[in-house]
Design a protein around this motif. Structure first.
Motif, PDB file in Angstrom:
ATOM      1  N   GLU A  36       0.568  -1.068  -0.075  1.00 32.81           N
ATOM      2  CA  GLU A  36       0.186   0.098   0.165  1.00 32.81           C
ATOM      3  C   GLU A  36       0.851   1.280   0.246  1.00 32.81           C
ATOM      4  OE1 GLU A  36      -4.093  -1.285   2.240  1.00 32.81           O
ATOM      5  OE2 GLU A  36      -2.455  -0.596   3.576  1.00 32.81           O
ATOM      6  N   THR A  37       0.455   1.919  -0.551  1.00 32.63           N
ATOM      7  CA  THR A  37       1.173   3.561  -0.408  1.00 32.63           C
ATOM      8  C   THR A  37       0.004   4.255  -0.553  1.00 32.63           C
ATOM      9  OG1 THR A  37       2.676   5.110  -1.616  1.00 32.63           O
ATOM     10  CG2 THR A  37       0.628   4.052  -3.113  1.00 32.63           C
ATOM     11  N   ILE A  38       0.205   5.729  -0.390  1.00 37.87           N
ATOM     12  CA  ILE A  38      -0.508   7.000  -0.819  1.00 37.87           C
ATOM     13  C   ILE A  38       0.095   7.980  -1.954  1.00 37.87           C
ATOM     14  CG2 ILE A  38      -1.709   8.735   0.299  1.00 37.87           C
ATOM     15  CD1 ILE A  38      -1.398   7.829   3.136  1.00 37.87           C
ATOM     16  N   HIS A  39      -1.356   7.690  -2.773  1.00 41.92           N
ATOM     17  CA  HIS A  39      -1.324   8.611  -3.965  1.00 41.92           C
ATOM     18  C   HIS A  39      -1.703  10.312  -3.196  1.00 41.92           C
ATOM     19  CE1 HIS A  39      -0.337   5.275  -6.922  1.00 41.92           C
ATOM     20  NE2 HIS A  39       0.724   5.866  -6.371  1.00 41.92           N
ATOM     21  N   ILE A  40      -0.762  11.371  -3.620  1.00 41.57           N
ATOM     22  CA  ILE A  40      -1.262  12.491  -3.464  1.00 41.57           C
ATOM     23  C   ILE A  40      -0.951  13.042  -5.028  1.00 41.57           C
ATOM     24  CG2 ILE A  40      -0.601  14.827  -2.722  1.00 41.57           C
ATOM     25  CD1 ILE A  40       0.340  13.714  -0.742  1.00 41.57           C
ATOM     26  N   SER A  41      -2.185  13.680  -5.069  1.00 38.46           N
ATOM     27  CA  SER A  41      -2.720  14.691  -6.553  1.00 38.46           C
ATOM     28  C   SER A  41      -2.256  15.878  -6.236  1.00 38.46           C
ATOM     29  CB  SER A  41      -3.806  14.614  -6.900  1.00 38.46           C
ATOM     30  OG  SER A  41      -4.491  14.744  -8.364  1.00 38.46           O
ATOM     31  N   LEU A  42      -0.932  16.056  -7.178  1.00 45.25           N
ATOM     32  CA  LEU A  42      -0.377  17.609  -7.491  1.00 45.25           C
ATOM     33  C   LEU A  42      -1.022  18.539  -8.685  1.00 45.25           C
ATOM     34  CD1 LEU A  42       3.099  16.717  -7.336  1.00 45.25           C
ATOM     35  CD2 LEU A  42       1.927  17.434  -5.137  1.00 45.25           C
ATOM     36  N   ARG A  43      -2.431  17.774  -9.072  1.00 46.25           N
ATOM     37  CA  ARG A  43      -3.084  18.886  -9.645  1.00 46.25           C
ATOM     38  C   ARG A  43      -4.284  19.604  -8.562  1.00 46.25           C
ATOM     39  NH1 ARG A  43      -3.445  13.438 -12.952  1.00 46.25           N
ATOM     40  NH2 ARG A  43      -2.586  13.751 -15.127  1.00 46.25           N
ATOM     41  N   GLU A  44      -3.955  19.433  -7.887  1.00 48.34           N
ATOM     42  CA  GLU A  44      -5.034  19.899  -6.706  1.00 48.34           C
ATOM     43  C   GLU A  44      -4.512  21.488  -6.711  1.00 48.34           C
ATOM     44  OE1 GLU A  44      -8.406  18.773  -5.673  1.00 48.34           O
ATOM     45  OE2 GLU A  44      -7.823  16.631  -6.612  1.00 48.34           O
ATOM     46  N   SER A  45      -5.218  22.347  -6.284  1.00 47.54           N
ATOM     47  CA  SER A  45      -4.700  23.233  -5.901  1.00 47.54           C
ATOM     48  C   SER A  45      -3.917  23.403  -4.351  1.00 47.54           C
ATOM     49  CB  SER A  45      -5.828  24.876  -5.875  1.00 47.54           C
ATOM     50  OG  SER A  45      -6.842  24.891  -4.548  1.00 47.54           O
ATOM     51  N   GLU A  46      -2.841  24.244  -4.178  1.00 50.47           N
ATOM     52  CA  GLU A  46      -2.134  24.786  -3.704  1.00 50.47           C
ATOM     53  C   GLU A  46      -3.023  24.947  -1.976  1.00 50.47           C
ATOM     54  OE1 GLU A  46       0.817  27.187  -0.768  1.00 50.47           O
ATOM     55  OE2 GLU A  46       0.362  27.335  -2.823  1.00 50.47           O
ATOM     56  N   LEU A  47      -3.509  25.795  -1.746  1.00 45.13           N
ATOM     57  CA  LEU A  47      -4.982  25.522  -0.991  1.00 45.13           C
ATOM     58  C   LEU A  47      -5.537  24.436  -0.571  1.00 45.13           C
ATOM     59  CD1 LEU A  47      -6.878  27.328   1.134  1.00 45.13           C
ATOM     60  CD2 LEU A  47      -8.308  28.090  -0.343  1.00 45.13           C
ATOM     61  N   SER A  48      -6.290  23.380  -1.717  1.00 44.35           N
ATOM     62  CA  SER A  48      -6.825  21.860  -1.747  1.00 44.35           C
ATOM     63  C   SER A  48      -5.601  21.051  -0.760  1.00 44.35           C
ATOM     64  CB  SER A  48      -7.030  21.306  -2.854  1.00 44.35           C
ATOM     65  OG  SER A  48      -8.597  22.763  -4.080  1.00 44.35           O
ATOM     66  N   MET A 189       3.702   8.310  -1.471  1.00 39.98           N
ATOM     67  CA  MET A 189       4.323   8.822  -0.172  1.00 39.98           C
ATOM     68  C   MET A 189       5.602   7.639   0.029  1.00 39.98           C
ATOM     69  SD  MET A 189       2.990  11.796   1.721  1.00 39.98           S
ATOM     70  CE  MET A 189       3.102  11.307   3.374  1.00 39.98           C
ATOM     71  N   GLY A 190       5.557   6.322  -0.940  1.00 42.55           N
ATOM     72  CA  GLY A 190       6.415   5.848  -0.401  1.00 42.55           C
ATOM     73  C   GLY A 190       5.598   4.511   0.163  1.00 42.55           C
ATOM     74  N   GLU A 191       5.981   2.956   0.240  1.00 49.48           N
ATOM     75  CA  GLU A 191       5.579   2.087   0.164  1.00 49.48           C
ATOM     76  C   GLU A 191       4.370   2.149   2.072  1.00 49.48           C
ATOM     77  OE1 GLU A 191       5.726  -2.842   2.293  1.00 49.48           O
ATOM     78  OE2 GLU A 191       7.933  -1.412   1.302  1.00 49.48           O
ATOM     79  N   LEU A 192       3.431   2.134   2.938  1.00 48.38           N
ATOM     80  CA  LEU A 192       2.538   2.006   3.601  1.00 48.38           C
ATOM     81  C   LEU A 192       3.233   0.869   5.161  1.00 48.38           C
ATOM     82  CD1 LEU A 192      -1.004   3.926   3.451  1.00 48.38           C
ATOM     83  CD2 LEU A 192       0.569   4.457   4.543  1.00 48.38           C
ATOM     84  N   THR A 193       3.826   1.028   5.689  1.00 51.38           N
ATOM     85  CA  THR A 193       4.270   0.153   6.484  1.00 51.38           C
ATOM     86  C   THR A 193       3.378  -0.476   8.109  1.00 51.38           C
ATOM     87  OG1 THR A 193       5.818   1.225   8.541  1.00 51.38           O
ATOM     88  CG2 THR A 193       6.511   0.516   6.367  1.00 51.38           C
ATOM     89  N   ASP A 194       3.967  -1.346   8.739  1.00 51.59           N
ATOM     90  CA  ASP A 194       2.709  -1.844   9.782  1.00 51.59           C
ATOM     91  C   ASP A 194       3.442  -1.106  10.905  1.00 51.59           C
ATOM     92  OD1 ASP A 194       1.653  -3.793   8.329  1.00 51.59           O
ATOM     93  OD2 ASP A 194       3.100  -5.284   8.777  1.00 51.59           O
ATOM     94  N   ASP A 195       4.575  -0.090  10.736  1.00 49.90           N
ATOM     95  CA  ASP A 195       4.240   0.881  11.801  1.00 49.90           C
ATOM     96  C   ASP A 195       3.296   2.027  11.853  1.00 49.90           C
ATOM     97  OD1 ASP A 195       5.400   2.616  13.321  1.00 49.90           O
ATOM     98  OD2 ASP A 195       7.567   2.118  13.250  1.00 49.90           O
ATOM     99  N   VAL A 198       4.632   5.680  11.062  1.00 46.11           N
ATOM    100  CA  VAL A 198       4.820   5.868   9.592  1.00 46.11           C
ATOM    101  C   VAL A 198       3.333   6.291   9.112  1.00 46.11           C
ATOM    102  CG1 VAL A 198       6.245   4.935   8.198  1.00 46.11           C
ATOM    103  CG2 VAL A 198       6.953   5.150  10.094  1.00 46.11           C
ATOM    104  N   ARG A 199       2.747   5.083   9.634  1.00 41.81           N
ATOM    105  CA  ARG A 199       1.501   4.918   8.540  1.00 41.81           C
ATOM    106  C   ARG A 199       0.073   6.613   9.190  1.00 41.81           C
ATOM    107  NH1 ARG A 199      -0.175   0.505   6.588  1.00 41.81           N
ATOM    108  NH2 ARG A 199      -2.379   1.370   6.511  1.00 41.81           N
ATOM    109  N   ALA A 200       0.127   6.957  10.770  1.00 41.86           N
ATOM    110  CA  ALA A 200       0.300   7.987  10.398  1.00 41.86           C
ATOM    111  C   ALA A 200       0.159   9.388  10.425  1.00 41.86           C
ATOM    112  CB  ALA A 200      -0.017   8.435  12.174  1.00 41.86           C
ATOM    113  N   LEU A 201       1.397   8.641  10.132  1.00 40.48           N
ATOM    114  CA  LEU A 201       2.430  10.360   9.206  1.00 40.48           C
ATOM    115  C   LEU A 201       2.399  10.513   8.133  1.00 40.48           C
ATOM    116  CD1 LEU A 201       5.085  12.719   9.492  1.00 40.48           C
ATOM    117  CD2 LEU A 201       6.478  11.062   9.264  1.00 40.48           C
ATOM    118  N   LYS A 202       2.369   9.181   7.339  1.00 41.65           N
ATOM    119  CA  LYS A 202       1.873   9.313   5.839  1.00 41.65           C
ATOM    120  C   LYS A 202       0.553   9.966   5.208  1.00 41.65           C
ATOM    121  CE  LYS A 202       5.798   6.759   4.351  1.00 41.65           C
ATOM    122  NZ  LYS A 202       6.069   5.017   3.148  1.00 41.65           N
TER     123      LYS A 202
END
Length: 234
Positions: A36-48, A189-195, A198-202
């Motif tokens: 698992e990872t987290i994808h952040i869309s950079l197409r969004e506005s800076e405010l979003s 964001m890179g791999e989501l580990t079981d930690d 780490v998961r909360a930060l990402k």
């Protein structure tokens, strides 16, 4: 060997390739390792993007704005830059009893750098002491967190320990905005580990949790066994 990053549809593989590598492919495959990872869309506005941050992150970034950080972006890092990063990372890993960046990992980093596929960023204190590094893979207007390391508070002067609390999140947010300005469309964001930490930060940076697939595929049974041994040794 042919290597693909962040593919969204079956890759066009050259017939001469005996081994094909994948990193965070979105195409499901039983031959690859799912994570698992987290994808952040950079197409969004800076405010979003800002509103998608957790309230805790927004508060920390407001605190960070009051600090005298010096951000250095190495869009074409030299071998000396990368060696300094490796040394800094390994010192931290030794103190925390973590796996460092060895010869094999460094060879991969240098190869990626030769292909123009790395962004190295650093934050220094007002007196020039390195506080944090981030190393991202950049390819086809997409980027992925590769390595990150923050200085141990015990190694910092007393007056720098408070600014150290915010520096990692500050640098990540800075890089997201920089990549957006450069026309990038996605940050992985890179791999989501079981930690849980780490998961909360990402997850605190917003984005969407997705499944990705990584590893190597080969038509040769001998190579498949060798790759299996290599994976087991890791």
């Amino acid at each position: 060997m042919q290597h693909f990053y962040f593919v969204e549809k079956p890759a066009n593989i050259r017939k001469s390739m005996r081994v094909v590598g994948y990193t965070h492919s979105l195409v499901p495959s039983r031959k690859l390792v799912r994570s698992e990872t987290i994808h952040i869309s950079l197409r969004e506005s800076e405010l979003s993007l800002y509103l998608a941050l957790s309230e805790g992150n927004r508060q920390l970034l407001r605190c960070a704005q009051q600090e005298f950080y010096q951000v250095i972006l190495y869009r074409e890092p030299s071998a000396v830059n990368l060696q300094a990063f490796q040394q800094f990372y390994n010192q931290f890993a030794k103190r925390k009893k973590l796996k460092g960046i060895g010869k094999l990992q460094m060879e991969t980093i240098l190869l990626l750098n030769q292909q123009g596929a790395l962004l190295l960023s650093e934050v220094q204190s007002i007196c020039g002491q390195t506080m944090c590094y981030r190393l991202d893979i950049v390819h086809a207007k997409k980027a992925m967190s590769y390595y990150e390391v923050t200085c141990d508070a015990a190694a910092m002067a007393t007056h720098l320990q408070r600014p150290l609390r915010y520096v990692n999140r500050f640098l990540l947010w800075h890089n997201l905005l920089h990549l957006k300005q450069q026309g990038f469309i996605l940050y992985d964001m890179g791999e989501l580990t079981d930690d849980p930490h780490v998961r909360a930060l990402k997850q605190s940076f917003g984005g969407q949790v997705v499944n990705v697939y990584s590893g190597y595929i080969t038509l040769s049974k001998i190579r498949a066994r060798l790759l299996g041994v290599k994976k087991w040794r890791k």
